[in-house]
Design a protein around this motif. Structure first.
Motif, short mmCIF file in Angstrom:
data_model
loop_
_atom_site.label_atom_id
_atom_site.label_comp_id
_atom_site.label_asym_id
_atom_site.label_seq_id
_atom_site.Cartn_x
_atom_site.Cartn_y
_atom_site.Cartn_z
N MET A 108 0.84 -1.18 0.00
CA MET A 108 0.00 0.00 0.00
C MET A 108 0.89 1.25 0.00
SD MET A 108 -2.75 1.44 2.79
CE MET A 108 -1.65 1.17 4.13
N LYS A 109 0.43 2.25 -0.75
CA LYS A 109 1.14 3.52 -0.79
C LYS A 109 0.15 4.63 -0.43
CE LYS A 109 4.44 6.01 -3.51
NZ LYS A 109 5.80 5.71 -3.76
N GLN A 110 0.63 5.65 0.28
CA GLN A 110 -0.21 6.76 0.69
C GLN A 110 0.22 8.05 0.01
OE1 GLN A 110 -0.09 7.04 4.97
NE2 GLN A 110 -1.66 5.49 5.21
N PHE A 111 -0.79 8.88 -0.28
CA PHE A 111 -0.57 10.20 -0.87
C PHE A 111 -1.38 11.19 -0.06
CE2 PHE A 111 -0.02 7.04 -4.12
CZ PHE A 111 1.13 7.43 -4.78
N GLN A 112 -0.81 12.36 0.20
CA GLN A 112 -1.52 13.40 0.94
C GLN A 112 -1.99 14.47 -0.03
OE1 GLN A 112 -2.20 13.88 4.51
NE2 GLN A 112 -3.57 15.32 3.48
N GLY A 113 -3.29 14.76 0.03
CA GLY A 113 -3.85 15.79 -0.81
C GLY A 113 -4.61 16.81 0.01
N ARG A 114 -5.28 17.71 -0.69
CA ARG A 114 -6.09 18.76 -0.06
C ARG A 114 -7.57 18.38 -0.23
NH1 ARG A 114 -6.63 24.77 -2.56
NH2 ARG A 114 -7.02 23.46 -4.38
N VAL A 115 -8.32 18.39 0.84
CA VAL A 115 -9.74 18.03 0.81
C VAL A 115 -10.53 19.20 0.22
CG1 VAL A 115 -11.76 17.43 2.18
CG2 VAL A 115 -9.52 16.51 2.79
N ILE A 116 -11.28 18.91 -0.85
CA ILE A 116 -12.18 19.89 -1.45
C ILE A 116 -13.59 19.67 -0.91
CG2 ILE A 116 -13.14 20.82 -3.59
CD1 ILE A 116 -10.08 21.29 -3.20
N THR A 117 -14.06 18.43 -0.98
CA THR A 117 -15.31 18.04 -0.33
C THR A 117 -15.00 16.83 0.53
OG1 THR A 117 -16.01 16.74 -2.26
CG2 THR A 117 -16.85 18.98 -2.09
#
Length: 147
Positions: free
Chosen positions: A1-10
């Motif tokens: 498994m790989k994780q990515f951090q993003g910005r929550v829009i909804t």
């Protein structure tokens, strides 16, 4: 498994199967058949998108760089959600454009009982890593896990 951090829009948490495009996603062309003509599988109708054309988007984790095309894009996203013909979530490698963001936010606020979490700014590595059929899990804090 790989994780990515993003910005929550909804906001929202969901697990779904990935469907991936490396090309710009034309919202109107992609959803038109499903919204106007009742395609129950919500297959991508954009013949210019070689990655997605003819594939079902319903209930999938739609992974894309960005949206392109008509200024109706936000309205199309809202309508897809209101008609329950939406992807499970949308995951943008790049920053989301204002039209897609508006459609996602309107759907989050106005479409009763429909959730379509949207996360952007996941990065190019995200699109290089993810493949059709992989299991995607979105966490409330914008972490996207890819199995």
């Amino acid at each position: 498994m790989k994780q990515f951090q993003g910005r929550v829009i909804t906001p929202g948490e969901v697990t779904a199967e990935a469907v991936v495009t490396h090309e710009g996603f034309n919202t109107l062309a992609s959803f038109q058949m499903a919204l106007q003509f009742g395609d129950k599988e919500v297959k991508c109708g954009d013949q210019s998108n070689r990655d997605l054309y003819g594939k079902s988007m319903l209930g999938k984790a739609l992974c894309l760089p960005q949206t392109i095309g008509s200024t109706t894009g936000g309205l199309v996203l809202y309508c897809a959600c209101a008609m329950e013909k939406n992807p499970a979530c949308m995951l943008f490698a790049n920053h989301i454009d204002s039209l897609a963001a508006a459609g996602a936010v309107l759907a989050d606020v106005w479409a009763d009982g429909v959730s379509m979490p949207v996360v952007d700014s996941l990065g190019e590595e995200f699109l290089r890593y993810v493949r059709d059929g992989m299991k995607i899990t979105i966490r409330a804090n914008g972490v996207v896990e890819v199995d």
